[in-house]
Enzyme design. Structure first.
Site, PDB file in Angstrom:
ATOM      1  N   SER A 114       0.828  -1.197   0.000  1.00  0.00           N
ATOM      2  CA  SER A 114       0.000   0.000   0.000  1.00  0.00           C
ATOM      3  C   SER A 114       0.868   1.254   0.000  1.00  0.00           C
ATOM      4  CB  SER A 114      -0.958  -0.053   1.196  1.00  0.00           C
ATOM      5  OG  SER A 114      -1.950   0.950   1.104  1.00  0.00           O
TER       6      SER A 114
ATOM      7  N   ASP B  73     -10.234  -4.054  -5.870  1.00  0.00           N
ATOM      8  CA  ASP B  73      -9.598  -3.398  -4.728  1.00  0.00           C
ATOM      9  C   ASP B  73     -10.274  -2.037  -4.547  1.00  0.00           C
ATOM     10  OD1 ASP B  73      -7.978  -2.085  -2.890  1.00  0.00           O
ATOM     11  OD2 ASP B  73      -6.094  -2.707  -3.822  1.00  0.00           O
TER      12      ASP B  73
ATOM     13  N   HIS C 297      -7.539  -5.207  -0.556  1.00  0.00           N
ATOM     14  CA  HIS C 297      -6.323  -4.401  -0.589  1.00  0.00           C
ATOM     15  C   HIS C 297      -5.136  -5.083   0.092  1.00  0.00           C
ATOM     16  CE1 HIS C 297      -4.273  -0.646  -1.314  1.00  0.00           C
ATOM     17  NE2 HIS C 297      -4.023  -0.445  -0.026  1.00  0.00           N
TER      18      HIS C 297
END
Length: 267
Positions: free
Chosen positions: A95, A217, A245
């Site tokens: 991320s 996502d 995610h």
């Protein structure tokens, strides 16, 4: 300063193997990698750590000034690399950490030789032709909700971020991880994560790079993965047959396999 204690550094895998440095995202800690580490550590030296302010790091080392910028987190990465004398390590960032890895590689190119970006996003806010997945109003509302009631926000948002509603235990795990983070620290990290625009930084990436995205996502849609891949000429884009995610938790076998396949191609 004891960097190993400050960042709760843990190392596993063969002593003489190439090094993988695994970095967690917002509201998480190194435990998020636990399902892929056993596979990766069979052939690689795996270094795990917590950013200052997360997990079991030394919270007394946290300052708002430093960690109001992704460069502060990149400094954590570089300092861990220096402490362990890592050279040409493969940085695996989840991320927001994907962009932290970009900054760390630019700051200390001798330390990081390749990047693995797991569900990355250089900018979460839509801008012109760029689709980050959120409007400015969306992000403003998200941050206002987080700052007003962090625990409530965590309970509502973690299952959305995780996806996989048929596996509610995954959403509960992410909720618990979020709720274990100090709300004041989380507020700063959230603003740093969701308001930073790192698209220009992608142009400076000149190391082999794997971009891992999921089929669905809610946080980093596939348009973002395509954008990152197009911005980095040396990158490979892999779309996992997974949702959510956090594929290192929802699809650990596929995530580990994609990383290993990429590593074989760059050695």
């Amino acid at each position: 300063m004891d960097i190993r204690r400050r960042n709760h550094v843990n190392v596993t895998g063969p002593d003489d193997a190439p090094v993988l440095l695994l970095a967690h995202g917002f509201g998480c800690d190194q435990n998020m990698w636990r399902l892929v580490v056993p596979v990766l550590a069979r052939r690689y030296r795996v270094v795990l750590f917590d950013y200052v302010g997360s997990g079991r790091s030394d919270l007394s080392a946290w300052t708002e000034e430093r960690y109001s910028s992704l460069h502060g987190y990149a400094r954590d990465v570089v300092e861990v690399c220096e402490e362990l004398d890592l050279r040409q390590a493969v940085f695996v960032g989840h991320s927001v950490s994907a962009m932290v890895g970009v900054l760390a590689a630019q700051a200390a190119p001798e330390r990081i030789g390749a990047l693995v970006m797991v569900t990355p996003s250089p900018c979460y806010i839509d801008s012109g032709d760029y689709r980050g997945g959120f409007s400015t109003e969306d992000i403003d509302e998200l941050l206002a909700s987080l700052e007003a009631n962090y625990l409530g926000w965590s309970s509502a948002m973690a299952p959305v971020i995780m996806g996989n509603p048929d596996r509610p235990e995954l959403g509960r795990e992410l909720t618990n991880s979020f709720c274990a983070t100090d709300p004041d620290i989380a507020r700063v990290f959230a603003r740093t994560t969701f308001l930073t625009d790192s698209r220009e930084d992608l142009k400076g990436v000149d190391v082999p790079t794997l971009v891992l995205e999921c089929e669905q996502d809610a946080i980093a849609p596939r348009e973002v993965g395509a954008y990152v891949h197009a911005a980095i000429p040396s990158s490979r884009l892999v779309t996992l047959d997974a949702t959510g995610h956090c594929p290192q938790l929802s699809a650990p076998e596929a995530t580990a396999a994609a990383i290993l396949d990429f590593l074989e191609s760059v050695q």
